[in-house]
Design an enzyme around this catalytic site. Structure first.
Site, PDB file in Angstrom:
ATOM      1  N   CYS A  62     -11.199  90.381  76.757  1.00  0.00           N
ATOM      2  CA  CYS A  62     -10.912  91.471  77.388  1.00  0.00           C
ATOM      3  C   CYS A  62     -11.053  92.435  76.842  1.00  0.00           C
ATOM      4  O   CYS A  62     -12.842  92.600  76.572  1.00  0.00           O
ATOM      5  CB  CYS A  62      -9.356  91.800  77.837  1.00  0.00           C
ATOM      6  SG  CYS A  62      -8.863  91.550  75.790  1.00  0.00           S
ATOM      7  N   GLN A  63     -11.154  93.647  76.685  1.00  0.00           N
ATOM      8  CA  GLN A  63     -10.945  94.617  75.924  1.00  0.00           C
ATOM      9  C   GLN A  63     -11.056  94.875  74.895  1.00  0.00           C
ATOM     10  O   GLN A  63     -11.943  94.702  74.096  1.00  0.00           O
ATOM     11  CB  GLN A  63     -10.285  95.588  77.072  1.00  0.00           C
ATOM     12  CG  GLN A  63     -11.501  97.473  76.163  1.00  0.00           C
ATOM     13  CD  GLN A  63     -12.548  97.679  76.334  1.00  0.00           C
ATOM     14  OE1 GLN A  63     -13.635  97.930  77.916  1.00  0.00           O
ATOM     15  NE2 GLN A  63     -13.376  98.437  75.958  1.00  0.00           N
ATOM     16  N   THR A  64     -10.174  94.175  74.578  1.00  0.00           N
ATOM     17  CA  THR A  64     -10.143  94.121  72.816  1.00  0.00           C
ATOM     18  C   THR A  64      -8.890  93.026  72.358  1.00  0.00           C
ATOM     19  O   THR A  64      -8.345  92.709  71.627  1.00  0.00           O
ATOM     20  CB  THR A  64      -8.557  95.633  72.716  1.00  0.00           C
ATOM     21  OG1 THR A  64      -7.173  94.725  72.965  1.00  0.00           O
ATOM     22  CG2 THR A  64      -8.451  96.724  72.987  1.00  0.00           C
ATOM     23  N   HIS A  65      -9.515  92.159  72.919  1.00  0.00           N
ATOM     24  CA  HIS A  65      -8.438  90.770  72.485  1.00  0.00           C
ATOM     25  C   HIS A  65      -7.116  90.425  72.707  1.00  0.00           C
ATOM     26  O   HIS A  65      -6.671  90.255  71.951  1.00  0.00           O
ATOM     27  CB  HIS A  65      -9.150  90.001  71.947  1.00  0.00           C
ATOM     28  CG  HIS A  65      -9.129  88.530  71.186  1.00  0.00           C
ATOM     29  ND1 HIS A  65      -8.436  87.774  72.670  1.00  0.00           N
ATOM     30  CD2 HIS A  65      -8.071  87.926  70.424  1.00  0.00           C
ATOM     31  CE1 HIS A  65      -7.911  86.465  72.428  1.00  0.00           C
ATOM     32  NE2 HIS A  65      -8.193  86.356  71.026  1.00  0.00           N
ATOM     33  N   HIS A  66      -6.687  91.357  73.767  1.00  0.00           N
ATOM     34  CA  HIS A  66      -5.131  91.438  73.612  1.00  0.00           C
ATOM     35  C   HIS A  66      -4.595  90.856  75.493  1.00  0.00           C
ATOM     36  O   HIS A  66      -3.672  89.664  75.476  1.00  0.00           O
ATOM     37  CB  HIS A  66      -4.713  92.978  74.105  1.00  0.00           C
ATOM     38  CG  HIS A  66      -3.467  92.876  74.668  1.00  0.00           C
ATOM     39  ND1 HIS A  66      -3.184  94.287  75.935  1.00  0.00           N
ATOM     40  CD2 HIS A  66      -1.448  92.204  74.650  1.00  0.00           C
ATOM     41  CE1 HIS A  66      -1.992  94.281  76.212  1.00  0.00           C
ATOM     42  NE2 HIS A  66      -0.990  93.444  75.611  1.00  0.00           N
ATOM     43  N   ARG A  67      -5.254  91.398  76.394  1.00  0.00           N
ATOM     44  CA  ARG A  67      -4.504  90.600  77.227  1.00  0.00           C
ATOM     45  C   ARG A  67      -5.077  88.542  77.583  1.00  0.00           C
ATOM     46  O   ARG A  67      -4.704  88.382  78.148  1.00  0.00           O
ATOM     47  CB  ARG A  67      -5.565  91.386  78.968  1.00  0.00           C
ATOM     48  CG  ARG A  67      -4.796  92.675  79.267  1.00  0.00           C
ATOM     49  CD  ARG A  67      -5.761  93.537  80.208  1.00  0.00           C
ATOM     50  NE  ARG A  67      -7.122  94.154  79.594  1.00  0.00           N
ATOM     51  CZ  ARG A  67      -7.591  94.746  80.390  1.00  0.00           C
ATOM     52  NH1 ARG A  67      -7.917  94.617  81.831  1.00  0.00           N
ATOM     53  NH2 ARG A  67      -8.435  95.409  80.004  1.00  0.00           N
ATOM     54  N   SER A  68      -6.688  89.032  76.744  1.00  0.00           N
ATOM     55  CA  SER A  68      -6.947  87.425  76.729  1.00  0.00           C
ATOM     56  C   SER A  68      -6.048  86.442  75.893  1.00  0.00           C
ATOM     57  O   SER A  68      -6.560  85.430  75.083  1.00  0.00           O
ATOM     58  CB  SER A  68      -8.588  87.642  76.338  1.00  0.00           C
ATOM     59  OG  SER A  68      -8.429  88.124  75.461  1.00  0.00           O
TER      60      SER A  68
END
Length: 281
Positions: free
Chosen positions: A229-235
């Protein structure tokens, strides 16, 4: 304990809440943890799961920081971790990815997290839990990690699929959160929010329907899947879903768009990407 499912329901956790080998890790906001958390749960601030160094703030923390974190929460090799959060699984998924990275694969995700637990009337507490620290000597298992140099030359490989879990606006390049907007060439967009059932206490949507959607998009279990994602949080949630669905080859690109979109030389596409179903002869 070995038979506890990866996707754990609230009633199952309620039955085993005080098992001494259980470590419940709460990745909710500090405010939510202070107001109410599952009895015995230990708090991990979401920021402790990320390195925090700009521009790719979502990269893995240092080994030293990981040793400090998992010593503080009392992790042991035979501990069964139950991960949950207050948002539908992003941070809990990021924690489970981190556990994979440090080689600890004895864990479950509480389906629906704090929302489902409270909505269904299970007990909560306000007192913070601080277990006895444990000794850690973490080694990184790179199998779950995607680095830019690993796949930038493989974007045309049909055995690789990249799942972009950001919003459609970010994917198309209309909403720009880095030096450059757009998406990795060939990446498939499925917003992480599409995985969450807001009408069922923030649980995952029906797994059969989600699998059918992934198959339709070409995110299939026979491929190596890299999610970001943007920071590998949502992903964290897309990674977790694929774990639950039994995908054998999945990786989290922890640099995510914070890295890719801030490098001058990375290839970028904008606009919508045609889906496999639209390309059939």
């Amino acid at each position: 304990m070995k038979d506890w499912p990866l996707l754990l329901e609230t009633t199952q956790l309620a039955e085993m809440l005080y098992d001494p080998k259980l470590l419940i890790l709460d990745t909710s906001s500090a405010a939510n943890y202070a107001e109410h958390h599952i009895p015995g749960a230990v708090h991990i601030a979401p920021s402790e799961l990320q390195g925090g160094i700009k521009p790719a703030v979502g990269k893995l923390p240092s080994i030293e920081a990981l040793n400090i974190l998992f010593a503080k929460v009392g992790l042991t090799p035979d501990t069964h971790v139950v991960a949950y959060d207050d948002e539908g699984g992003g941070w809990a998924g990021r924690l489970i990815w981190t556990l994979d990275v440090i080689g600890h694969r004895n864990y479950s995700y509480l389906n629906g997290g704090l929302h489902a637990w409270l909505d269904e009337g299970h007990p909560s507490e306000q007192v913070a839990n601080h277990p006895a620290p444990t000794k850690q000597d973490i080694a990184i298992d790179s199998l779950a990690i995607a680095e830019i140099e690993d796949f930038i030359s493989m974007l045309d490989n049909n055995q690789l699929a990249i799942w972009d879990a950001r919003s459609a606006e970010e994917y198309r390049g209309e909403k720009v959160l880095a030096q450059r907007g757009g998406h990795i060439p060939g990446a498939i967009n499925l917003d992480w929010l599409e995985l969450i059932d807001r009408n069922n206490h923030m649980r995952l949507k029906d797994l059969t329907s989600l699998q059918a959607k992934l198959n339709e998009l070409g995110i299939t279990a026979d491929k190596t899947i890299i999610t970001h994602c943007q920071t590998h949080h949502r992903s964290g949630l897309s990674y977790l879903l694929m774990k639950i669905l039994g995908y054998p080859h999945i990786k989290g690109y922890h640099g995510s768009w914070g890295e890719w979109g801030n490098i001058d030389t990375t290839p970028i596409e904008t606009g919508d990407h045609p889906q496999p179903s639209a390309q059939k002869p």
